[in-house]
Enzyme design. Structure first.
Site: not given
Ligand code: AMP
Length: 550
Positions: A187, A331, A443, A448
């Site tokens: 990640t 993940e 916050k 929120w």
């Molecule tokens: P990554 O592991 O780098 O792909 O990041 C995952 C994170 O991207 C998620 O936990 C979200 O916070 C964000 N994310 C992915 N898809 C969306 C979506 N459609 N809308 C809002 N946030 C998203």
């Protein structure tokens, strides 16, 4: 009673064998910047994958579950690696070539990568780091590039084509336990060390079926998918493996990810589907607004990785391109939810569903957890942290060669669910709406404010190209929103005007930002998402010229 069914393992080997035979004529087309793209059939790709597996085993001595890393753009070489490495029982480790050097070095060492397959075009970035990657015994260079950059820094260097040439075209694939590791991805890790997610053969197989399911991307051999989402970002959202499973043709942009070449490849190759983060679609929109192009072949686009502003969806609707919102994480392989509305609705009725993050497929269960650990109802109002579980959801992080896998308490619940760090609500019919990352929520005075809602509202203004909102400390309220705005070329608009626009579009008065600043571009992470920690730091360091409007 035991079932009477056969217990055949679900493996990437099966995906490879199936794709190269049953769908042997489907194609991977790679953009090269030359007048003609590179084209290869699945049959050719499969044969070359088999040769690559032989080369890795017979010549480079890769055995067991050793890690073979890739540092590559989206292209046919990379698809070959996606198939060959897991099928031979080794572990494909995709490296994100946009990560800061320190992280890249850390990740290669942590994963104990033995081989790195690297695109020639990436050598200027990679070669200087190699002396700090002691586990790497072999470097395989694919495609054009200055190989002399590796002189004196690489243990053993091989040319991809020379390495696989003349090797056998069949492989006695090992029997693989479907639960064993097939691929890994770290990640992007905003805090602390990056964390390794290890996908199994089984998770990739099941996830690929879900990608192709009609309720998700619904891809078949009649489709061509433009996979803009990098192969180093959650296995290109699972597209290469899913494509090989169903014969979906792939259009691979290699390093040509800028709006102009993307528009050109869409017009010339006429993909029916595409997948990328919102930033890519924002950039392409600006380009086709300035110089109109025909994008209509691309009837469906999967957009995710960050929240899709509804205004972007509307703009593409007008171009005949339907954006379908999806949510996922490294993940979660990554398909978590997809926003295909329920059947039988008019366009107007569909809209409120389309702007959500979508609903869960049968393979993913979701629940919302409140601050006290209580489970919240699906009433579209009770906001909590999203937790998920399922056969393609991580239950731990890689612990390193000598370590046990890690289950940190802030990432996994006691009963094994993944804590996503995303905050949102779920409707009674199972549609998820994310309001924020837990760490990005503002916050203010005990209430929120969703930074994403404010961003979407600001980005709906015709003069705004992009906007990112972050929490900044406030003496009275604890935190208040700071709106950082990128204006469209030549646009001039006052902050009062933007504030009025927000109020008129329904943002509650107490949520309206007082602090505003214009920036040149929203800083992006290595996978093209808004990098809010950079904005917060710039603000903390006093680098932003903030205007207060009340
Ligand atoms: P990554 O592991 O780098 O792909 O990041 C995952 C994170 O991207 C998620 O936990 C979200 O916070 C964000 N994310 C992915 N898809 C969306 C979506 N459609 N809308 C809002 N946030 C998203």
């Amino acid at each position: 009673m035991l079932s009477t069914m056969q217990d055949v393992p679900l493996t990437v080997t099966r995906i490879l064998t199936h794709g190269m035979t049953i769908h042997g004529k489907s194609q991977v087309t790679t953009w090269t910047g030359e007048p003609e793209p590179h084209r290869a059939s699945f049959a050719e790709i499969g044969t070359r994958a088999i040769r690559l597996a032989h080369a890795l085993r017979d010549e480079l001595g890769i055995d067991g579950d050793q890690r073979v890393a890739t540092l590559m753009w989206n292209n046919s070489f990379h698809v070959e690696a996606y198939l060959a490495i897991p099928a031979m029982g080794a572990v494909l480790h995709t490296l994100n070539l946009r990560l800061p050097a320190e992280q890249l070095v850390w990740i290669v060492n942590h994963a104990d990568d033995k081989v790195v397959i690297v695109n020639g075009s990436v050598l200027p970035l990679f070669a200087p780091l190699l002396p700090r990657m002691p586990s790497v015994e072999h470097v395989v260079v694919a495609g054009p590039g200055d190989r002399s950059l590796l002189d004196g820094v690489a243990p053993r260097v091989h040319d991809y084509e020379e390495l696989i040439a003349g090797r056998p075209t069949t492989f006695d694939w090992p029997e693989i336990d479907e639960r064993s590791a097939a691929a890994m991805c770290y990640t992007s890790g905003t805090t602390g060390d990056p964390k390794g997610v290890v996908y199994s053969h089984r998770s990739i197989y099941l996830h690929s079926m879900q990608v192709n399911a009609t309720e998700s991307m619904g891809l078949t051999d009649a489709d061509t998918t433009l996979a803009v989402v990098p192969q180093f970002h959650v296995l290109s959202w699972g597209l290469p493996h899913a494509a090989f499973m169903s014969g979906v043709n792939m259009l691979m942009p290699d390093r040509f990810l800028q709006p102009v070449p993307l528009a050109e490849m869409i017009e010339r190759e006429r993909p029916t589907h595409a997948a990328a983060v919102p930033t890519i679609w924002q950039g392409l929109l600006a380009e086709v607004t300035a110089r109109p192009r025909d994008l209509t072949s691309m009837a469906r686009v999967t957009i995710g990785g960050a929240a899709c502003p509804p205004s972007l969806m509307e703009a593409y609707d007008k171009l005949g391109v339907r954006l379908c919102h999806a949510w996922g994480m490294t993940e979660t392989s990554p398909l978590g939810t997809m926003a295909n509305p329920p059947a039988g609705l008019s366009a107007e009725e569909e809209w409120p569903y389309r702007v959500t993050q979508g609903r869960f497929p049968a393979g993913v269960e979701g629940r919302l957890v409140g601050p006290g650990g209580e489970h919240l109802p699906w009433d579209n109002e009770s906001a909590g942290e999203l937790e998920v579980r399922g056969p393609w959801i991580a239950g731990a992080y890689y612990g390193g060669v000598d370590g046990e896998n890690l289950r940190p308490e802030d990432k996994f619940s006691q009963d094994g669910w993944l804590k996503t760090g995303d905050v949102g609500v779920i409707s009674p019919d199972g549609f998820l709406t994310l309001t924020d990352r837990a760490k990005d929520v503002i916050k203010s005075g005990g209430e929120w404010i969703s930074s994403v809602e404010l961003e979407n509202a600001i980005m709906a203004h015709p003069d705004v190209a992009e906007a990112a909102v972050v929490a900044v400390p406030d003496d009275k309220w604890g935190e208040r929103p700071l709106a950082t705005v990128v204006l469209k070329e030549g646009a001039v608009v006052g902050f009062e005007n933007l504030r009025t626009f927000l109020a008129e579009s329904g943002v509650a008065k107490w949520q309206l930002p007082e602090r505003w600043t214009v920036i040149e571009a929203v800083p992006k992470t290595s996978v093209g998402k808004f990098d809010k920690k950079v904005i917060r730091k710039r603000h903390a360091d006093g680098e932003l010229d903030v205007t207060v409007v009340v």
